[in-house]
Write an enzyme that holds these catalytic residues in place. Structure first.
Site, PDB file in Angstrom:
ATOM      1  N   GLU A 326      -0.665   5.303  -4.848  1.00  0.00           N
ATOM      2  CA  GLU A 326      -1.286   6.163  -3.790  1.00  0.00           C
ATOM      3  C   GLU A 326      -2.194   5.185  -3.656  1.00  0.00           C
ATOM      4  O   GLU A 326      -3.188   4.163  -4.524  1.00  0.00           O
ATOM      5  CB  GLU A 326      -2.137   6.970  -4.145  1.00  0.00           C
ATOM      6  CG  GLU A 326      -1.162   8.251  -4.514  1.00  0.00           C
ATOM      7  CD  GLU A 326      -1.974   9.819  -5.712  1.00  0.00           C
ATOM      8  OE1 GLU A 326      -1.636  11.000  -5.579  1.00  0.00           O
ATOM      9  OE2 GLU A 326      -2.947   9.026  -6.042  1.00  0.00           O
ATOM     10  N   CYS A 327      -3.013   5.537  -1.943  1.00  0.00           N
ATOM     11  CA  CYS A 327      -4.179   4.109  -1.785  1.00  0.00           C
ATOM     12  C   CYS A 327      -4.359   3.358  -1.658  1.00  0.00           C
ATOM     13  O   CYS A 327      -3.212   2.405  -1.496  1.00  0.00           O
ATOM     14  CB  CYS A 327      -5.428   5.370  -1.415  1.00  0.00           C
ATOM     15  SG  CYS A 327      -6.774   4.401  -0.537  1.00  0.00           S
ATOM     16  N   GLY A 328      -4.688   2.351  -3.001  1.00  0.00           N
ATOM     17  CA  GLY A 328      -4.798   0.959  -3.196  1.00  0.00           C
ATOM     18  C   GLY A 328      -3.183   0.744  -3.875  1.00  0.00           C
ATOM     19  O   GLY A 328      -3.165  -0.096  -3.549  1.00  0.00           O
ATOM     20  N   TYR A 330      -0.289   2.001  -3.516  1.00  0.00           N
ATOM     21  CA  TYR A 330       0.187   1.924  -1.635  1.00  0.00           C
ATOM     22  C   TYR A 330       0.374   0.555  -0.996  1.00  0.00           C
ATOM     23  O   TYR A 330       1.006  -0.013  -0.668  1.00  0.00           O
ATOM     24  CB  TYR A 330       0.091   2.655  -1.048  1.00  0.00           C
ATOM     25  CG  TYR A 330       0.375   3.282   1.106  1.00  0.00           C
ATOM     26  CD1 TYR A 330       1.568   2.724   0.691  1.00  0.00           C
ATOM     27  CD2 TYR A 330      -0.391   2.883   2.278  1.00  0.00           C
ATOM     28  CE1 TYR A 330       2.225   3.100   2.331  1.00  0.00           C
ATOM     29  CE2 TYR A 330      -0.114   2.946   3.270  1.00  0.00           C
ATOM     30  CZ  TYR A 330       1.446   3.117   3.384  1.00  0.00           C
ATOM     31  OH  TYR A 330       1.927   3.094   4.706  1.00  0.00           O
ATOM     32  N   SER A 429       1.426   6.423  -0.058  1.00  0.00           N
ATOM     33  CA  SER A 429       0.522   6.991   1.284  1.00  0.00           C
ATOM     34  C   SER A 429      -0.461   6.999   1.344  1.00  0.00           C
ATOM     35  O   SER A 429      -1.328   5.780  -0.117  1.00  0.00           O
ATOM     36  CB  SER A 429       0.853   7.790   1.484  1.00  0.00           C
ATOM     37  OG  SER A 429       0.410   8.922   0.618  1.00  0.00           O
TER      38      SER A 429
END
Length: 439
Positions: A326-328, A330, A429
């Site tokens: 997730e985010c970082g 990703y 993502s």
């Protein structure tokens, strides 16, 4: 209904909500009150400070992203074994999306749903009697809620205080606290908000000072007395775990994981096994899935790129078992991560995306995602609700339907195209999962 509650809110961001909330939590805990923290809306950093202040997890309460059953279960978690829940707002009291009543994501929705009075924090720098007009507007805008008192923040002098209090006396809203200007009480910040609780070296000292501030500047007895409403006592559906034994990256670069997700995974019998990429630790081989939360990998890109045992172990893990970022997380699953200086650092190379923190642009808002394939987050067609907040940009071409994780819209249904990637057993993502809903 059991524990009473109150919402610490403000007319706008950067008014001092976190300072007031932490002063309340620490001072009341010092007095022996069974107090717990909660956070209205999607936020990872403030709840960690609440937990440091109370010794108990702080739960996010989100009227847009969480279905009613999940929201009430989260509120029940927040109030478990507590006498009082102090819910810190986000942004302004009434700020949210354009949606039906009770579903806007605003702080006011939480106050109305659980009957929690509002303690309004007013940053009165640059204003005097006019601060009362702002408070009056906040109190009357939504008839579902009750603004029970205010705390004045950034008061410049005794004369300034008298003028502000005169205005509030005129509209009949009591002043329950006064905080003078004191830059020394400000918690350190960076681009996504406060520096994380775990990275604040003098955190305990700061919390003790905030407890002293609560005792000296807040009418604690009156504030406790104004608390009302309650929390649901039952438990409902929490998010299901993505595996039975989950390897979870956990250190200064990977730390953003919603407490209600952790509670749901553990309630279902899953075991969370932490490991540290910054310490060059690979995902434990006896786990069946791996989760890379968001955080600040852009501040540690060089160390991550040099963590050969971690990266090799992650690649080996992904050959046979699912991995999601997730985010970082990703960004680290991608091909490369460019730091603020423009240096590109090689990452795991498990997803066809290159990201940059140098090419900064704010991405902020709820995301409603429909999965395009089966994976750790659900089956193709499942609907997820999450939130995105980052400054990083993707340098590579946007994915097509064959490799994207999901098709997404914003909170008001505006199509945003495809988001994230999936390749083999790996997915990721920029949005953080809050709730999942099937078709």
């Amino acid at each position: 209904m059991s524990a009473r509650g109150l919402v610490v809110a403000a007319p706008r961001s950067s008014s001092g909500k976190t300072t007031v909330t932490l002063a309340l939590l620490t001072a009341l805990r010092r007095r022996g009150v069974a107090v717990r923290g909660a956070k209205c809306g999607p936020d990872y950093i403030d709840p960690a400070f609440h937990q440091a202040a109370t010794g108990h997890p702080s739960i996010n309460l989100d009227s847009f992203a969480m279905p009613d059953a999940l929201l009430d279960t989260a509120a029940a978690l927040a109030g478990r074994d507590a006498d009082l829940v102090v819910a810190e707002g986000s942004m302004g009291l009434h700020d949210g999306i354009v949606a039906g009543e009770g579903r806007t994501g605003a702080n006011a929705d939480i106050a109305a749903r659980y009957g929690w009075p509002v303690l309004l924090v007013l940053d009165v720098s640059g204003a005097a009697q006019s601060a009362a007009a702002v408070a009056l507007g906040c109190a009357r805008y939504d008839p579902r809620i009750r603004v029970a008192g205010v705390v004045l923040n950034k008061v410049a002098s005794p004369r300034h205080r008298r003028l502000v209090e005169a205005g509030l006396a005129r509209i009949g809203i009591p002043v329950l606290g006064v905080m003078m200007r004191d830059a020394g009480l400000i918690l350190p910040e960076r681009h996504l908000g406060l520096v994380q609780a775990g990275e604040t070296a003098d955190l305990l000292e700061r919390l003790e000072k905030l407890a002293d501030l609560g005792e000296s500047s807040l009418d604690l007895d009156a504030i406790v007395a104004l608390a009302g409403g309650g929390v649901p006592t039952g438990t409902g559906a929490l998010p299901s775990p993505p595996g039975q034994r989950i390897a979870v990256a956990q250190d200064a670069a990977f730390s953003f994981l919603y407490p209600h997700l952790i509670a749901g995974w553990r309630a279902a019998g899953a075991e969370l096994v932490p490991f540290s990429p910054l310490a060059d630790e690979a995902p434990p081989a006896d786990c069946d899935t791996c989760w890379l939360p968001g955080g600040y990998p852009e501040l540690h890109a060089g160390r991550i790129a040099a963590a050969r045992q971690y990266l090799d172990g992650l690649r080996a893990f992904a050959e046979t078992r699912p991995v999601h970022g997730e985010c970082g997380g990703y960004m680290v699953l991608g091909q490369s991560l460019e730091d603020a200086d423009g240096t590109a650092h090689a990452m795991a190379g498990l997803l066809p995306v290159a990201t940059s923190y140098k090419a900064r642009k704010l991405h902020l808002g709820y995301r409603v995602a429909t999965l395009l394939g089966d994976g750790m987050l659900g089956r193709a067609g499942d609907r997820l609700v999450g939130h995105e907040f980052h400054y990083a940009a993707e340098l590579t071409q946007a994915p097509g339907s064959d490799e994207a994780l999901a098709r997404v819209t914003d909170a008001e249904g505006v199509a945003l195209g495809y988001a994230g990637h999936r390749r083999g057993k790996v997915s990721g993502s920029f949005f953080h999962l809050i709730a999942g809903q099937t078709r």
